[in-house]
Scaffold this motif. Structure first.
Motif, short mmCIF file in Angstrom:
data_model
loop_
_atom_site.label_atom_id
_atom_site.label_comp_id
_atom_site.label_asym_id
_atom_site.label_seq_id
_atom_site.Cartn_x
_atom_site.Cartn_y
_atom_site.Cartn_z
N ARG A 109 15.02 -18.99 9.09
CA ARG A 109 14.68 -17.63 9.48
C ARG A 109 14.06 -17.62 10.88
O ARG A 109 14.45 -16.83 11.74
CB ARG A 109 13.72 -17.01 8.47
CG ARG A 109 13.38 -15.54 8.76
CD ARG A 109 12.60 -14.91 7.62
NE ARG A 109 11.32 -15.58 7.40
CZ ARG A 109 11.04 -16.34 6.36
NH1 ARG A 109 11.97 -16.55 5.42
NH2 ARG A 109 9.86 -16.91 6.22
N TRP A 110 13.10 -18.52 11.10
CA TRP A 110 12.44 -18.57 12.40
C TRP A 110 13.40 -18.98 13.50
O TRP A 110 13.45 -18.36 14.56
CB TRP A 110 11.27 -19.56 12.34
CG TRP A 110 10.75 -19.95 13.70
CD1 TRP A 110 9.93 -19.22 14.51
CD2 TRP A 110 11.04 -21.15 14.42
NE1 TRP A 110 9.68 -19.89 15.69
CE2 TRP A 110 10.36 -21.09 15.65
CE3 TRP A 110 11.81 -22.28 14.13
CZ2 TRP A 110 10.43 -22.11 16.60
CZ3 TRP A 110 11.89 -23.30 15.06
CH2 TRP A 110 11.19 -23.21 16.28
N TYR A 111 14.18 -20.02 13.24
CA TYR A 111 15.03 -20.56 14.30
C TYR A 111 16.16 -19.60 14.65
O TYR A 111 16.47 -19.40 15.83
CB TYR A 111 15.58 -21.93 13.88
CG TYR A 111 16.27 -22.65 15.00
CD1 TYR A 111 15.58 -22.95 16.18
CD2 TYR A 111 17.60 -23.05 14.90
CE1 TYR A 111 16.20 -23.61 17.22
CE2 TYR A 111 18.23 -23.70 15.94
CZ TYR A 111 17.53 -23.99 17.09
OH TYR A 111 18.15 -24.65 18.13
N VAL A 115 16.86 -18.14 18.32
CA VAL A 115 18.14 -18.35 19.01
C VAL A 115 18.79 -17.01 19.34
O VAL A 115 19.26 -16.79 20.46
CB VAL A 115 19.08 -19.21 18.15
CG1 VAL A 115 20.48 -19.26 18.77
CG2 VAL A 115 18.52 -20.62 18.02
N ARG A 116 18.82 -16.11 18.36
CA ARG A 116 19.45 -14.81 18.58
C ARG A 116 18.74 -14.04 19.70
O ARG A 116 19.40 -13.45 20.58
CB ARG A 116 19.43 -13.99 17.30
CG ARG A 116 20.10 -12.64 17.43
CD ARG A 116 20.34 -12.02 16.06
NE ARG A 116 19.11 -12.02 15.26
CZ ARG A 116 19.10 -11.71 13.97
NH1 ARG A 116 20.21 -11.41 13.34
NH2 ARG A 116 17.95 -11.71 13.31
N GLY A 117 17.41 -14.07 19.71
CA GLY A 117 16.68 -13.38 20.77
C GLY A 117 16.98 -13.98 22.14
O GLY A 117 17.17 -13.25 23.12
N SER A 118 17.04 -15.31 22.21
CA SER A 118 17.33 -15.98 23.47
C SER A 118 18.74 -15.65 23.96
O SER A 118 18.95 -15.39 25.15
CB SER A 118 17.18 -17.49 23.29
OG SER A 118 17.54 -18.18 24.47
N PRO A 135 22.66 -25.81 14.42
CA PRO A 135 22.64 -27.21 13.96
C PRO A 135 21.75 -27.35 12.74
O PRO A 135 20.83 -26.58 12.51
CB PRO A 135 22.04 -27.95 15.17
CG PRO A 135 21.24 -26.92 15.90
CD PRO A 135 21.97 -25.63 15.71
N ARG A 136 22.05 -28.35 11.92
CA ARG A 136 21.17 -28.65 10.79
C ARG A 136 19.79 -29.01 11.30
O ARG A 136 19.62 -29.49 12.42
CB ARG A 136 21.71 -29.83 9.98
CG ARG A 136 23.05 -29.60 9.34
CD ARG A 136 23.32 -30.66 8.27
NE ARG A 136 22.86 -31.97 8.62
CZ ARG A 136 23.63 -32.95 9.12
NH1 ARG A 136 24.91 -32.71 9.36
NH2 ARG A 136 23.13 -34.14 9.38
N ARG A 137 18.82 -28.81 10.45
CA ARG A 137 17.43 -29.06 10.87
C ARG A 137 17.23 -30.52 11.26
O ARG A 137 16.58 -30.81 12.26
CB ARG A 137 16.46 -28.67 9.75
CG ARG A 137 15.01 -28.92 10.13
CD ARG A 137 14.06 -28.36 9.12
NE ARG A 137 14.39 -28.74 7.76
CZ ARG A 137 13.53 -28.67 6.75
NH1 ARG A 137 12.30 -28.22 6.97
NH2 ARG A 137 13.87 -29.02 5.53
N ASP A 138 17.80 -31.47 10.50
CA ASP A 138 17.61 -32.88 10.83
C ASP A 138 18.30 -33.25 12.14
O ASP A 138 17.80 -34.08 12.91
CB ASP A 138 18.09 -33.79 9.69
CG ASP A 138 19.54 -33.57 9.32
OD1 ASP A 138 20.10 -32.50 9.65
OD2 ASP A 138 20.13 -34.48 8.69
N VAL A 139 19.43 -32.60 12.41
CA VAL A 139 20.14 -32.84 13.67
C VAL A 139 19.33 -32.28 14.85
O VAL A 139 19.16 -32.94 15.88
CB VAL A 139 21.55 -32.22 13.63
CG1 VAL A 139 22.21 -32.27 15.00
CG2 VAL A 139 22.41 -32.94 12.59
N LEU A 140 18.84 -31.05 14.71
CA LEU A 140 18.03 -30.45 15.77
C LEU A 140 16.78 -31.28 16.02
O LEU A 140 16.41 -31.54 17.18
CB LEU A 140 17.65 -29.03 15.39
CG LEU A 140 16.71 -28.31 16.37
CD1 LEU A 140 17.37 -28.13 17.73
CD2 LEU A 140 16.27 -26.97 15.80
#
Length: 211
Positions: A109-111, A115-118, A135-140
C-alpha cells in the motif's frame, strides 16, 4: 543498438513515451528479479545482447550500466543517477535492510502510493501507470542494499554524460561536482524522469549526442 535500462520502480513503462521517438534500433531491458545485493552481480544478470552497445539508463539503471564490463558499453547516458556514493546511497542501504521487516500489506500500500505519486509528478498517464509492475519486496530490498554497498569501479565503463531534470527532487549535486567525478553534466527539463515528462527533448538529446 541502443539499450535502455529503467529505474528501480517503474520498470520499462517509464520509457513508454520516449521509445516511439527513437529512430535507431533500440531495446528496453527489464531489470532482473534478483535478490543479489551487489550491483555487479545484478548487472551480470541483465539480458544484454552480444556485442558493444550505447546505453541510456535511468536512475538505478545507470548504476547497473556503470557496473557492466567496459567491453559491453560504447557510450553511456544516465538520467537521475547518483554520480557517487552520497548520503542518499547510504540511506538506501539502510532502507533495504529494514524493508524485509515491514508487513507485506503495509509495504504494498505504501510503496504503490509512493510510486504512483512520483510517476504522476513526472506526467505519467493512466496508460503508463497500468503498465507498471512493482518489484517484489525482497527484490526491491536487495536493490536498495546494493546501492548502499556501492560495489562499483572508480569510473563508468565508457565515456559518460550524467543528466538530470532541473526539478528532480532527488538530486543534491551540481554540475561542477559531476564534472569533477569524471562525468559530463547535463541539465534536462523535468523532474526525476525527463524521458517521461519531456520525451521529445530527451530524444533530441540522445539523437544529437550520437544517435
Amino acid at each position: 543498438m541502443l539499450i535502455l535500462l529503467p529505474g528501480i520502480q517503474a520498470g520499462p513503462a517509464e520509457f513508454a513515451r520516449l521509445t516511439p521517438l527513437l529512430r535507431r534500433d533500440h531495446l528496453v531491458l527489464p531489470l532482473p528479479d534478483s535478490t543479489a545485493d551487489r550491483l555487479p552481480d545484478i548487472a551480470a544478470l541483465l539480458p544484454l545482447p552480444p556485442g558493444q552497445h550505447d546505453v541510456v539508463a535511468a536512475s538505478f539503471g545507470g548504476l547497473l550500466a556503470w557496473a557492466l564490463p567496459p567491453g559491453r558499453v560504447r557510450r553511456l547516458w544516465t538520467i537521475g543517477t547518483l554520480p557517487a556514493r552520497t548520503a542518499a546511497a547510504r540511506r538506501s542501504g539502510r532502507v533495504g535492510r529494514v524493508l524485509p521487516l515491514v508487513p507485506d500489506a503495509v509495504f504494498r500500500r505504501w510503496y504503490w502510493d509512493r510510486v504512483r505519486g512520483s510517476l504522476r509528478e513526472d506526467s505519467a498517464s493512466d496508460d503508463v501507470l497500468a503498465q507498471v509492475r512493482l518489484p517484489r519486496r525482497d527484490v526491491l530490498a536487495a536493490r536498495l542494499r546494493a546501492i548502499g554497498r556501492w560495489d562499483l569501479p572508480d569510473r563508468p565503463p565508457a565515456g559518460s554524460t550524467w543528466a538530470w531534470g532541473v526539478t528532480d527532487p532527488f538530486v543534491t549535486w551540481e554540475k561542477g561536482q559531476v564534472a569533477a567525478m569524471g562525468h559530463d553534466p547535463l541539465l534536462l527539463p523535468g523532474g526525476h524522469r525527463p524521458h517521461l515528462s519531456h520525451p521529445s527533448e530527451v530524444a533530441t538529446w540522445v539523437k544529437g549526442d550520437g544517435e
